[in-house]
Design an enzyme around this catalytic site. Structure first.
Site, PDB file in Angstrom:
ATOM      1  N   ASP A   1      -8.962   3.171   0.612  1.00 63.55           N
ATOM      2  CA  ASP A   1      -9.376   4.553   0.909  1.00 63.55           C
ATOM      3  C   ASP A   1      -9.974   5.228  -0.233  1.00 63.55           C
ATOM      4  O   ASP A   1     -10.748   6.145  -0.374  1.00 63.55           O
ATOM      5  CB  ASP A   1      -8.268   5.544   1.725  1.00 63.55           C
ATOM      6  CG  ASP A   1      -8.020   4.877   3.040  1.00 63.55           C
ATOM      7  OD1 ASP A   1      -8.844   3.944   3.444  1.00 63.55           O
ATOM      8  OD2 ASP A   1      -7.371   5.592   3.581  1.00 63.55           O
TER       9      ASP A   1
ATOM     10  N   ARG B   1     -10.116   6.994   7.088  1.00 64.50           N
ATOM     11  CA  ARG B   1      -9.377   7.959   7.433  1.00 64.50           C
ATOM     12  C   ARG B   1      -9.798   9.373   7.026  1.00 64.50           C
ATOM     13  O   ARG B   1     -10.848   9.790   7.714  1.00 64.50           O
ATOM     14  CB  ARG B   1      -7.856   7.826   6.943  1.00 64.50           C
ATOM     15  CG  ARG B   1      -6.876   8.486   7.762  1.00 64.50           C
ATOM     16  CD  ARG B   1      -5.414   8.297   7.374  1.00 64.50           C
ATOM     17  NE  ARG B   1      -4.783   7.424   8.144  1.00 64.50           N
ATOM     18  CZ  ARG B   1      -3.839   6.393   7.676  1.00 64.50           C
ATOM     19  NH1 ARG B   1      -3.527   6.611   6.294  1.00 64.50           N
ATOM     20  NH2 ARG B   1      -3.541   5.590   8.450  1.00 64.50           N
TER      21      ARG B   1
ATOM     22  N   ARG C   1     -10.878  -4.843   4.538  1.00 68.55           N
ATOM     23  CA  ARG C   1      -9.918  -4.850   3.576  1.00 68.55           C
ATOM     24  C   ARG C   1      -9.261  -6.110   3.309  1.00 68.55           C
ATOM     25  O   ARG C   1      -8.258  -6.066   2.557  1.00 68.55           O
ATOM     26  CB  ARG C   1      -8.912  -3.665   4.002  1.00 68.55           C
ATOM     27  CG  ARG C   1      -8.015  -3.923   5.270  1.00 68.55           C
ATOM     28  CD  ARG C   1      -7.062  -2.984   5.541  1.00 68.55           C
ATOM     29  NE  ARG C   1      -6.295  -3.333   6.738  1.00 68.55           N
ATOM     30  CZ  ARG C   1      -5.557  -2.571   7.420  1.00 68.55           C
ATOM     31  NH1 ARG C   1      -5.625  -1.160   7.151  1.00 68.55           N
ATOM     32  NH2 ARG C   1      -4.607  -3.000   8.159  1.00 68.55           N
TER      33      ARG C   1
HETATM   34  O1  F6P Z   1      -4.344   2.185   4.262  1.00 71.98           O
HETATM   35  C1  F6P Z   1      -5.518   2.651   4.557  1.00 71.98           C
HETATM   36  C2  F6P Z   1      -6.055   2.261   5.733  1.00 71.98           C
HETATM   37  O2  F6P Z   1      -6.636   1.085   5.509  1.00 71.98           O
HETATM   38  C3  F6P Z   1      -7.172   3.143   6.179  1.00 71.98           C
HETATM   39  O3  F6P Z   1      -8.449   3.159   6.069  1.00 71.98           O
HETATM   40  C4  F6P Z   1      -7.165   3.032   7.764  1.00 71.98           C
HETATM   41  O4  F6P Z   1      -7.415   4.080   8.437  1.00 71.98           O
HETATM   42  C5  F6P Z   1      -5.790   2.490   8.120  1.00 71.98           C
HETATM   43  O5  F6P Z   1      -5.302   1.864   6.731  1.00 71.98           O
HETATM   44  C6  F6P Z   1      -5.547   1.779   9.166  1.00 71.98           C
HETATM   45  O6  F6P Z   1      -4.142   1.379   9.463  1.00 71.98           O
HETATM   46  P1  F6P Z   1      -3.349   0.441  10.112  1.00 71.98           P
HETATM   47  O7  F6P Z   1      -3.550  -0.961   9.421  1.00 71.98           O
HETATM   48  O8  F6P Z   1      -1.947   0.870   9.988  1.00 71.98           O
HETATM   49  O9  F6P Z   1      -4.021   0.575  11.469  1.00 71.98           O
END
Ligand code: F6P
Length: 415
Positions: free
Chosen positions: A146, A192, A304
């Site tokens: 992020d 986010r 990611r």
């Molecule tokens: O850690 C940040 C992030 O990758 C955000 O960009 C995203 O909204 C969130 O994590 C998603 O989280 P999770 O994997 O818990 O659904």
């Protein structure tokens, strides 16, 4: 100052990145060199949850070569968590348990690898240990795609995700204009509350294959305005690419999937709503309103964990962040997060900048509003100048049979 003698505990927390393990490698490889002070190096299974449950691995038993391979292995190799510690003044149960485990295993170095929430966790633990009179060095090792951590030029993990997002946008651009008929594509990007990652689609414009419209969470999202923007471009060219952040909200603070959600949106322990689904909601809406062929593309987890498209600069800096945490801790520093400060020279170079955990915990860094156009639907050259130098180098990931060779850890549990 004489360095504390004892063991080191490292944990990873929050959403992973494609280079978070490079930071783990940095901590492990450096810490293992200092056995005269750091006697054992432990890796917590699923962050703080693993410590509370006394589940952690003896990193000293791993092959050095496999620890090196962590640099090119996406996701959190030790496992992650989203676990919020209570305010110690209200409920100190978890803190007492952590102290008990730290005492039992003589943990004198605690390093936590994560984003805003993790830095808050790190800070809270440090304060509790200090109040309890337990000597322990605490360091934050940054990570987050992020890119919203306070005080650092950028965050490990961002550049690799940005490189993947820009590359994928360029590829989608090619595919989305093959037919002689019209086409609208909505690309949804994570991030986010901060628009850094969505802004990364703007890099694709530098190569003539970028989005027409970019919507970041820094600006209130207006459905009617977006529809008018889309209709205008569609009428002119018959092809529209829209990049939208999962975190855009209406002026009343409603996320796009919430506009149509039948049930409540899931919330994690930090109170963050589980986002995702914005592209498909907008695609449905645009299909209905324009009658055009529309595709909603959610980049989801791919952005990611795309280690094949990681930035080598990001990998090297992530490793350096982990390594620096150990070096600074041994120099006697505690309660800091490792950060980066960009050199003002014409060639890209970043220097280390140590940032107090107190300043970092729970502060979000957003895309400056001056970098967004006044219509709130595109990103300026300032972002390109900021982000492009971070993504230039290719990963040196090793391949076997044409596929990536990830680290194989033994994960020997500490008894
Ligand atoms: O850690 C940040 C992030 O990758 C955000 O960009 C995203 O909204 C969130 O994590 C998603 O989280 P999770 O994997 O818990 O659904």
């Amino acid at each position: 100052m004489t360095a504390l003698k004892g063991n080191l505990m490292f944990g990873q927390s929050g959403g992973p990145t494609s280079v978070i393990n490079a930071s783990a490698a940095g901590v492990f490889i450096e810490a293992l060199k200092h056995s005269e002070v750091i006697e054992k190096v432990y890796g917590a299974a699923n962050g703080i949850v693993g410590i509370l449950n006394e589940k952690f691995y003896d990193i000293g038993q791993e092959d050095l070569n496999e620890l090196e391979m962590l640099k090119y292995t996406p996701s959190s190799s030790l496992g992650s968590c989203r676990y919020k510690l209570a305010d110690a003044a209200k409920d100190d149960t978890d803190y007492k348990r952590l102290l008990e485990v730290f005492q039992k295993y003589n943990i004198r170095y605690f390093f936590y690898n994560g984003g805003n929430d993790s830095m808050d966790t790190c800070n809270k633990i440090s304060k509790f240990m200090q109040n309890a009179g337990y000597d322990c060095v605490v360091m934050g090792v940054p990570k987050t795609i992020d890119n919203d951590l306070f005080g650092t030029d950028h965050c490990p993990g961002f550049a690799s995700a940005a490189k993947y997002i820009a590359t994928t946008t360029m590829e989608v651009y090619q595919d989305a204009r093959v037919y002689d008929t019209g086409m609208i594509c909505v690309i949804e990007v994570m991030g986010r509350h901060a628009g850094w990652l969505t802004a990364a689609t703007r890099l694709a414009n530098e190569k003539g294959c970028g989005p027409d419209l970019i919507y970041l969470p820094e600006v209130a999202f207006d459905m009617d305005k977006m529809l008018a923007d889309v209709k205008k471009i569609y009428a002119e060219t018959g092809k529209v690419i829209i990049a939208v952040s999962e975190g855009v909200q209406t002026k009343d603070g409603v996320f796009i999937p919430e506009l149509v959600a039948k049930d409540d949106v899931a919330v994690d322990s930090f109170g963050h709503k589980q986002l995702g689904g914005t592209a498909s909601v907008l695609a449905e809406f645009l299909k209905k309103e324009t009658g055009a062929k529309v595709r909603g593309i959610e980049l989801s987890l791919m952005q990611r964990c795309a280690s094949h498209c990681a930035s080598q600069i990001d990998i090297d800096e992530s490793f350096l962040a982990g390594r620096t945490a150990v070096i600074k801790a041994l120099e006697g520093m505690t309660d800091y997060m490792v950060g980066f400060e960009r050199d003002s020279g014409s060639e890209y170079k970043c220097n280390i900048k140590m940032i107090p955990l107190n300043d970092v915990a729970n502060t979000e860094k957003k895309v400056p509003l001056e970098w967004i156009n006044k219509e709130g639907n595109f990103v300026g050259q300032e972002f390109v100048d900021y982000a492009l130098p971070l993504i230039k180098e290719e990963t040196k990931q090793i391949k076997e049979d044409g596929l990536p060779r990830f680290a194989k850890l033994k994960k020997v549990l500490v008894k």
